[in-house]
Design a protein around this motif. Sequence first.
Motif, short mmCIF file in Angstrom:
data_model
loop_
_atom_site.label_atom_id
_atom_site.label_comp_id
_atom_site.label_asym_id
_atom_site.label_seq_id
_atom_site.Cartn_x
_atom_site.Cartn_y
_atom_site.Cartn_z
N UNK A 45 0.81 -1.23 0.00
CA UNK A 45 0.00 0.00 0.00
C UNK A 45 0.84 1.27 0.00
N UNK A 46 1.80 1.37 0.90
CA UNK A 46 2.59 2.59 0.99
C UNK A 46 3.44 2.79 -0.26
N UNK A 47 3.88 1.71 -0.89
CA UNK A 47 4.63 1.81 -2.14
C UNK A 47 3.78 2.39 -3.26
N UNK A 48 2.51 1.98 -3.30
CA UNK A 48 1.58 2.52 -4.29
C UNK A 48 1.35 4.01 -4.06
N UNK A 49 1.17 4.40 -2.80
CA UNK A 49 0.97 5.81 -2.48
C UNK A 49 2.21 6.62 -2.88
N UNK A 50 3.39 6.11 -2.55
CA UNK A 50 4.62 6.83 -2.87
C UNK A 50 4.82 6.94 -4.39
N UNK A 79 9.06 9.36 3.10
CA UNK A 79 8.75 8.11 3.78
C UNK A 79 7.25 7.87 3.74
N UNK A 80 6.86 6.74 3.16
CA UNK A 80 5.46 6.33 3.16
C UNK A 80 5.36 5.08 4.03
N UNK A 81 4.31 5.00 4.83
CA UNK A 81 4.22 3.95 5.84
C UNK A 81 2.80 3.45 6.00
N UNK A 82 2.66 2.15 6.20
CA UNK A 82 1.38 1.54 6.53
C UNK A 82 1.45 1.08 7.98
N UNK A 83 0.55 1.57 8.80
CA UNK A 83 0.53 1.17 10.21
C UNK A 83 0.09 -0.30 10.30
#
Length: 163
Positions: A13-18, A140-144
């Motif tokens: 998910x965070x990779x897609x957002x980034x 930095x993109x992160x998924x909790x």
Amino acid sequence: EEFGDACGSHLWNAGLVLASYVATLDETKLPDISDGGLFVEVGRGVGAASLARAARGLSGDVTDQGRVLALLERNIDERNGAGDLVRAVAWDVVRDEVPAWNVLGSWNVLVAADVLYSAEAAASLPGVVAALPDLREIWLAHTHRGAGDRLDATIGALSATLP
């Protein structure tokens, strides 16, 4: 989400957002790399953000671990022109030899997505940042992911390494 063998082998998910952020960022907001500044991306997995960056003509280096590195290299090779702008190197080389490995120029932007799931990765990130004297930005993109989440501790450690 389960990590296991899937770690680094599909788009998280965070990779897609980034990747979306990089692809749609207004030109005026892109870092000034006219002085030879480069991106360094850690834990790149399938390389979505790296490929989005290359599509915008931005060069830099990408890293990941062992078996994931082969997938990352293949994805870079299969995208026309990306190989001229993106260089893939094993994570342990970057982590252990940052000053010696950075032969292309100054890294100005550190990019990372979904890399705080592992204690080792989270613990090594501040050391990498401290070894980058020309670093100006961190994306930095992160998924909790619950109780084991390391975002707050990592942000605190990163803050201590930056001026």
